[in-house]
Motif scaffolding. Structure first.
Motif, short mmCIF file in Angstrom:
data_model
loop_
_atom_site.label_atom_id
_atom_site.label_comp_id
_atom_site.label_asym_id
_atom_site.label_seq_id
_atom_site.Cartn_x
_atom_site.Cartn_y
_atom_site.Cartn_z
N VAL A 38 -49.31 5.27 -48.29
CA VAL A 38 -48.95 6.46 -47.50
C VAL A 38 -48.13 6.05 -46.28
N LEU A 85 -48.27 7.90 -34.41
CA LEU A 85 -47.93 8.35 -33.06
C LEU A 85 -48.24 7.27 -32.02
N PHE A 103 -62.45 12.40 -42.42
CA PHE A 103 -61.59 13.18 -41.52
C PHE A 103 -60.11 13.09 -41.89
N GLU A 104 -59.74 12.07 -42.67
CA GLU A 104 -58.32 11.90 -43.02
C GLU A 104 -57.91 12.98 -44.00
N GLU A 114 -52.04 9.96 -36.35
CA GLU A 114 -52.31 9.45 -35.00
C GLU A 114 -51.92 7.98 -34.87
N ASP A 148 -59.63 2.16 -46.14
CA ASP A 148 -58.80 3.24 -46.70
C ASP A 148 -57.52 2.63 -47.26
N SER A 176 -61.54 6.22 -36.12
CA SER A 176 -61.52 7.63 -36.53
C SER A 176 -60.13 8.21 -36.34
N SER A 177 -59.14 7.38 -36.53
CA SER A 177 -57.77 7.87 -36.35
C SER A 177 -57.16 8.26 -37.68
N THR A 178 -56.50 9.38 -37.67
CA THR A 178 -55.75 9.78 -38.86
C THR A 178 -54.51 8.90 -38.95
N ILE A 179 -53.90 8.91 -40.10
CA ILE A 179 -52.65 8.16 -40.29
C ILE A 179 -51.60 8.69 -39.31
N LEU A 231 -44.24 6.99 -45.16
CA LEU A 231 -43.90 7.73 -43.95
C LEU A 231 -43.12 6.90 -42.95
N ARG A 264 -55.54 0.35 -36.82
CA ARG A 264 -55.91 1.76 -36.89
C ARG A 264 -57.29 1.98 -36.25
#
Lengths: 337, 337, 337, 337
Positions: free
Chosen positions: A257, A219, C242-243, A216, A251, A211-214, A261, A208
């Motif tokens: 999570v 994706l 940011f998440e 992203e 995290d 600064s990547s969201t889950i 998903l 990860r």
């Protein structure tokens, strides 16, 4: 996808937008609120770019309903994916422990560490040959020579090897030499690299981004799967936050999570996340109990003289103690370690 | 560099650490506080990795004093660097306006926009040929065909062209075809790519990564300069924060900070930072007054039908108004636009 | 404390700064690097404000060596603090489970939940009487009536009660009525409130602010201890990042970090951190294995009709299962639950 | 408000949810996507708590359409609010400059600075009497004595005074003594305090919390307006991010965003945001061009000996130069300064 039109949008603009939705191959479902006019898109919206719709001056917001990823989505693939690497597995009932030094430094070093971590029960050997470093003046890894040393360590111990690929230039070499290709956090959105590892069948650990969201991260994996390679393992390794006592903020909630998903396995790298060796054991244990499919641990025989990341590496004895703790927890968690 | 030893470190460990510092080629300066024992390293510490020192169990913290970057450091290069692109300049008294669509879509589109922005006073044309997109299902750019169309627009308008390079594979092609190579935010720490653009002499716009500190941005540029290319232009384009009304949070304070720390020019991309077209004008004006050397603006003739980033693109008329505002401010700021 | 003077600082300014340090009651230790001149302050620096020193134009940076907190610091108080609440304990070998609804809604509700969580093994009952809500239009709690209902639940079950105090106005009432006072995340730096709870002897759960560093959390507790109340329990409840899949990002690494820096107990609130009920169990288990001294869990008999935070509350049956899991882990962790 | 039900929700659960919506006083609008079943709520949803709906196990997500704030919303109050303080104004055509020291230290200091900033053109005097400090060992302000000194400075210069209120305990005193009450960033969600300042008619400067979204800031103001006080001025003062070169990250984009969403005035505090005096001027200028209604500037006659925040305070001469720059920009921005 749902489009919220601005208050007082002229009716002819609503009509235009409805036509646009039809042109995109979707049906329109209209709904009038007190202040807002809402248009729902019914149909396959996965290839519609919400930004394009948002560009219309009368659009207040565009809301995703369907997740934008498909092949990694558990909705369309409910059972867990288990990835095989020779006779070993990642995913399912297995808790995979990957251990080894941040960077390969010499034959003695890598073979010595490989033997030690094997003895303690690690299933895979990690070792950096090509190293992404913030400063051009830091040690950049032994590069191709590092790969050769990793292969020697594999021959001597039988441990499959994991190493980071930083550029498509070396892809062929990695396919030949390593058992699992690692894509580092800094390259999580190096889409050209993702496309290329999508064209091979070698397992890929996708870390990860800081600064990547889950979403992203999922994706980014979708890039690999969409190009044909379904052997992707996610790796949570800490995100960047304002807290600076630790290198990053692990995290761990991301583990359950992502497993909800997606059907792909998820491992955790507590060494890079925390950046301090004494935090590795508690965080590795936590990874186990939140449901991770494995951990990646930095182990070094002489951290104080390591060429990189010494402050977050644990010694072989400490690794042995960590494995003992993990084995105790594995019983409770019904995991094979 | 300063090493703080843990309270109650045994004297023999202090002695060992002092020897280690001498072995690294530095002198030691010792200082005894109430609870802490402090060792200062005097000498060239730029190639010493603080993590290595931190790996020692008796080390509490390691503190940088000297900035870790050298060639980009204003300390050793006090005067501003001005970069020439044909007869145009970036840096110094010039305020460079780069404008154009997010992605090149067709000859009519790119030539039309190029002519419009030229008429309003833009000095450079931007246009994406290779597009980094979060989803593999979004439009990925016209790729090589896009470069061809950009060249046609350059021929017709005389505007030098700026386009993003995503992989070393196309480096030669970009050196041939474009006037300024852009390295995108997602590739700011794609070190293999940085090393390669360091080997050419073409100007490079280096965009700040979404979660990169200013120091990391300067170190990324240091990679390029250390490999031989001194023509680097920084670009602030927003960082990732918890605020989600805007796409990212534009860190305008970074502009005067970078200009204090480095001699290289700094431009601002308000379009990507804000992600909403109506925020582009105020933020571009702010970029001017905080001392930026230019801006990069997304302009599209038909944002609602743009293939990407339509919601943050402004129309040519709006761009004309923006240029008028910038010209007024340029007088006060003593900038040539 | 270490002061780094800017390169090329005039000698008379160095002299002035040295005098200033002496005036502050510290000795000066001087050290000359290649570019920088460094001044170390030897002595009691805890009451010196680094910002004041930084205000000098010739100062490049001011670096803390000594932690700025004292009474909460493990350095001066190596053994764990164990806090007694009647015959129950928080800290040491005990793993304290605090459970109950987000807000007290009625006698039937609070007594019913209290009985259920007691049966499953909770040691304390939580329940909000005064509720901090982002919107003025959301339910604000039953306030004083809520406290009365909590007392009824305590009488019926014997569980000590925990409730949030939002204003000094109600302090006396809380001292009288509740067993542990909770200071919420939004009030972590409400210093007037901290000073007042410092003047009583009631145990205080101090929740980490959404954007507070670990150091700031310890300093907030320092306010309470410095005013005389040493019964402080830290609570990690997620930080803002940011998440946005989860409500906040639970920073579990903070637990071993705080326990290293301070002697005070640390508990975890996975309900508020994650904001989704199905994440509560894995994160509570993780809290146990990283070394937390307890957890605070939102339990509601009818989450879908709860007046607040229903989406993150678990039902009593689910809480029973969670307690069973925690008991299994407690054996491995040598904790009494 | 839109409710997205999970894929494969049983029809009877859809029916139950529809009944619940009707019970909440809204109409239901139903829409069937390919995988998701969507329910729209038509009616007054402002008092419905989305979390309550989300607590239902079959609910995937709950999406706001209508903004959750009402009285601060520009949608229902299109024209700008202008706030009067004696014969001065904040909002509309005026650009209000508030200047003064971080904390009031002595009569000579506060009167001297007041006279200097008045001469340069400041319209209001700021000065901290009660100071929120991270450490209990830092200077906490002169408290009531500070208010007395501020009043002397007001008498001598005629400048209305702005000071921070930290507790309801002193509210009456502040209503009596100061012209504008400041609510600091750390107390932005001290709801008990917000309710109390909502009951008076004195203008309130409400500073954005370090980790507050724009929506949360507007909701905090909504507390004040909902209790009866419509004289609220927003203040952007930097948010907490991973970047640590500056104290906080000034989010200037928030200014045009807040002005779009709300009718209330917005000012900017560049001193606290940047935390370094040499950044104050460029950021204050940027505040002007993005459309702020004023700035709040820390000015100190002797920053190196200031009792707090010296490193971010500018001297009176520097403030004079800043005012000159702002006046030049005011002409272009059509603002009266």
């Amino acid at each position: 996808m749902i489009i919220v039109m601005r208050p007082k949008t002229p009716p002819e603009e609503i009509t235009k937008m409805k036509q646009k939705i039809l042109d995109l191959g979707c049906e329109v479902h209209e709904s009038l609120g007190v202040n807002y006019h809402i248009l729902g898109l019914i149909g396959n919206t996965s290839s519609i770019d919400p930004d394009t719709l948002h560009a219309n001056d009368y659009v207040e917001k565009v809301i995703h309903v369907q997740e934008p990823f498909k092949k990694v989505n558990r909705l369309f693939h409910p059972e867990d994916t288990v990835i095989s690497v020779g006779d070993r597995k990642i995913g399912g009932d297995t808790f995979a422990v990957i251990a080894g030094p941040c960077s390969v430094e010499s034959e003695t070093q890598i073979v010595g560490i490989a033997e030690a971590v094997k003895k303690s029960g690690a299933a895979f050997l990690r070792g950096g040959a090509f190293k992404p470093r913030s400063s051009p003046y830091s040690f950049q890894g032994l590069r191709e020579d590092g790969l050769e040393l990793l292969k020697i360590a594999r021959t001597k111990t039988g441990l499959p090897i994991v190493s980071e690929l930083m550029s498509t230039e070396y892809l062929e070499r990695f396919v030949e030499d390593v058992d699992i290709i690692q894509i580092g956090a800094r390259n999580m959105q190096n889409f050209e690299l993702l496309k290329e590892v999508g064209k091979i069948q070698k397992p890929v650990i996708l870390k990860r981004g800081l600064s990547s969201t889950i979403e992203e991260l999922l994706l980014a994996a979708e890039y690999i799967l969409a190009h044909g390679n379904e052997n992707v393992i996610f790796c949570e390794r800490g995100i960047r936050t304002f807290e600076n006592y630790t290198r990053n903020t692990l995290d761990l909630t991301a583990v359950p999570v992502i497993k909800k998903l997606s059907h792909l396995p998820v491992i955790v790298d507590p060494s890079h996340a925390a950046g301090l060796w004494w935090l590795v054991e508690p965080m590795a244990k936590a990874a186990m109990v939140v449901g991770a499919d494995g951990v990646m641990i930095e182990v070094h025989n002489d951290p104080a003289n390591a060429k990189c990341d010494g402050q977050q590496s644990i010694k072989p004895e400490k690794f042995q103690a960590l494995m003992d703790s993990l084995r105790q927890l594995a019983v409770i968690q019904n995991k094979i370690i």
